[in-house]
Design an enzyme around this catalytic site. Structure first.
Site, PDB file in Angstrom:
ATOM      1  N   HIS A   1      -4.851   8.730   7.580  1.00  0.00           N
ATOM      2  CA  HIS A   1      -3.820   8.668   6.539  1.00  0.00           C
ATOM      3  C   HIS A   1      -3.811   9.990   5.765  1.00  0.00           C
ATOM      4  CE1 HIS A   1      -1.408   7.478   3.227  1.00  0.00           C
ATOM      5  NE2 HIS A   1      -2.265   6.716   2.567  1.00  0.00           N
TER       6      HIS A   1
ATOM      7  N   CYS B   1       0.639   8.356  -1.858  1.00  0.00           N
ATOM      8  CA  CYS B   1       0.672   7.992  -0.435  1.00  0.00           C
ATOM      9  C   CYS B   1       2.086   7.940   0.136  1.00  0.00           C
ATOM     10  CB  CYS B   1       0.009   6.635  -0.225  1.00  0.00           C
ATOM     11  SG  CYS B   1      -1.540   6.436  -1.109  1.00  0.00           S
TER      12      CYS B   1
ATOM     13  N   CYS C   1       1.826   1.141   0.882  1.00  0.00           N
ATOM     14  CA  CYS C   1       1.281   0.992  -0.464  1.00  0.00           C
ATOM     15  C   CYS C   1       1.060   2.380  -1.051  1.00  0.00           C
ATOM     16  CB  CYS C   1      -0.021   0.202  -0.443  1.00  0.00           C
ATOM     17  SG  CYS C   1      -1.354   0.977   0.498  1.00  0.00           S
TER      18      CYS C   1
END
EC number: 2.3.1.16
Length: 387
Positions: A343, A91, A373
């Site tokens: 995302h 991520c 995160c």
């Protein structure tokens, strides 16, 4: 050591992954479009002066495989002498791309870099080809590989109720919609070619994923998505699936001055940390604290925070433990976040940094923090300072 500055920062609109605007647009084209845009917006820079391109991408397969950074650069007709590499920290990939490029500039290995990231989650789903080593079950919980269950764990540990999650998720959509309507995103979105519902080619200049009609009541009607019996995390309080790219032009402060290019922000500090994979969503807390320590700043010094909203159940514990709940509407995700915008994994780090810099400018904030995160237990953070 050289100071690293952000000269420009842009992104595509966020397209819905399922049958959305970019369903017939490839990841390389989204990336190349932004590379070309940064160069056309900053004509004082000769593309031959770019020392390297760092591009985040998680699922490096199919159209995103074989070094998507280099493929995009070639499509953008950037001189073949300019190298390019694809970065993967899940991520946090495009924020890691920023960190890698910044370090190269700091130590004198580069003067000018393009950084960014892309993820076409409609073409290359996030579970494509995933094959965890069975031996991991001896060292981490099986649920650590299931992001929704890690969010459920954080919610239980930090007493984050279903109602709190729904309220935060509705806030994300409402704020993102307001930012769209007020023109706040116009400073960061580069209009991008896509296809409407009828298949007609058009230029999109807005995020397709935002649901302006989202309310706490409509969210309350949704069933838990990951733990059907005892869960509180729903599809509505999770980050949307979207396709998109983001990019920045960064360079040494001395090179920006010699080119006469305006400086939008400086990188004050960077940090990456590890944490328990079972609560991977908690990574922004130690990452932010470490970055602030390196910057010589406190939480009170920071005017704006951008936290990637993987899940409301994940974001709220971070906001709570960073002591920001009372300042939520003054400092945190003021234009919404990934719950509303989506995302796209490799894109998100540079995307939230771009949004942050625009907010710092519009709110006249001196310092800002972008933090995320990372799956399997990591956190990443960057402290920016207005020039």
């Amino acid at each position: 050591m050289e100071k690293v500055v952000i000269v420009d920062a842009v992104r595509t609109p966020m397209g819905r992954s399922k049958g959305g605007a970019f369903r017939q647009v490839r990841a390389e084209d989204l990336s190349a479009h932004l590379m070309r845009s940064l160069l056309s917006r900053n004509t004082a820079l000769d593309a031959r002066e770019i020392d390297d391109i760092y591009w985040g991408c998680v699922q490096q397969a199919l159209e995103q495989g074989f070094n998507v950074a280099r493929n995009a650069a070639l499509l953008a007709e950037i001189p073949v002498s300019v190298p390019a590499t694809t970065v993967n920290r899940l991520c946090g990939s495009s924020m890691q791309a920023l960190h890698d490029a910044a370090r190269a500039i700091m130590v004198g290995d580069a003067n000018v870099c393009l950084i960014g990231g892309v993820e076409h989650m409609g073409h290359v789903p996030m579970n494509h080809g995933v094959d965890f080593h069975p031996g991991l079950s001896r060292t981490i919980a099986k649920a650590a590989g299931m992001m929704g269950l890690t969010a459920e764990m954080l919610a239980r540990m930090h007493n984050i109720s279903r109602e709190m999650q729904d309220q935060f998720a509705a806030r994300s959509h409402q704020r993102a919609y307001h930012a769209t309507q007020s023109g706040a995103f116009r400073h960061e979105i580069v209009p991008t070619a896509g296809h409407d519902a009828d298949g007609a080619l058009q230029r999109f200049d807005y995020d397709e994923v935002i649901r302006p009609d989202t309310t706490i009541d409509s969210l309350a009607a949704l069933k838990p998505a990951f733990d059907p019996v005892n869960g509180t995390v729903t599809a509505g309080s999770s980050s949307a699936l979207s396709d998109g790219a983001s990019a920045m032009l960064i360079m040494s402060e001395s090179r920006a001055a010699s080119l006469g290019l305006p400086v939008r922000a400086r990188i004050r500090a960077m940090a990456v940390v590890g944490c328990d994979p079972s609560i991977m969503g908690y990574g922004p807390v130690p990452a932010t604290k470490l970055a602030l320590k390196r910057a010589g700043l406190s939480l009170a010094d920071i005017g704006i925070f951008e936290l990637n909203e993987a899940f409301a159940a994940q974001t709220l514990p971070c906001i709570k433990d960073l002591g920001l709940l009372e300042q939520l509407d003054e400092k945190v995700n003021l234009n919404g976040g990934a719950i509303a915008l989506g995302h796209p994994l490799g894109c998100s780090g540079a995307r939230i940094s771009t949004t942050l810099i625009n907010l710092m400018e519009s709110r006249d904030a001196q310092f800002g923090v972008a933090t995320m995160c990372i799956g399997l237990g990591q956190g990443i953070a960057t402290v920016f300072e207005r020039a």
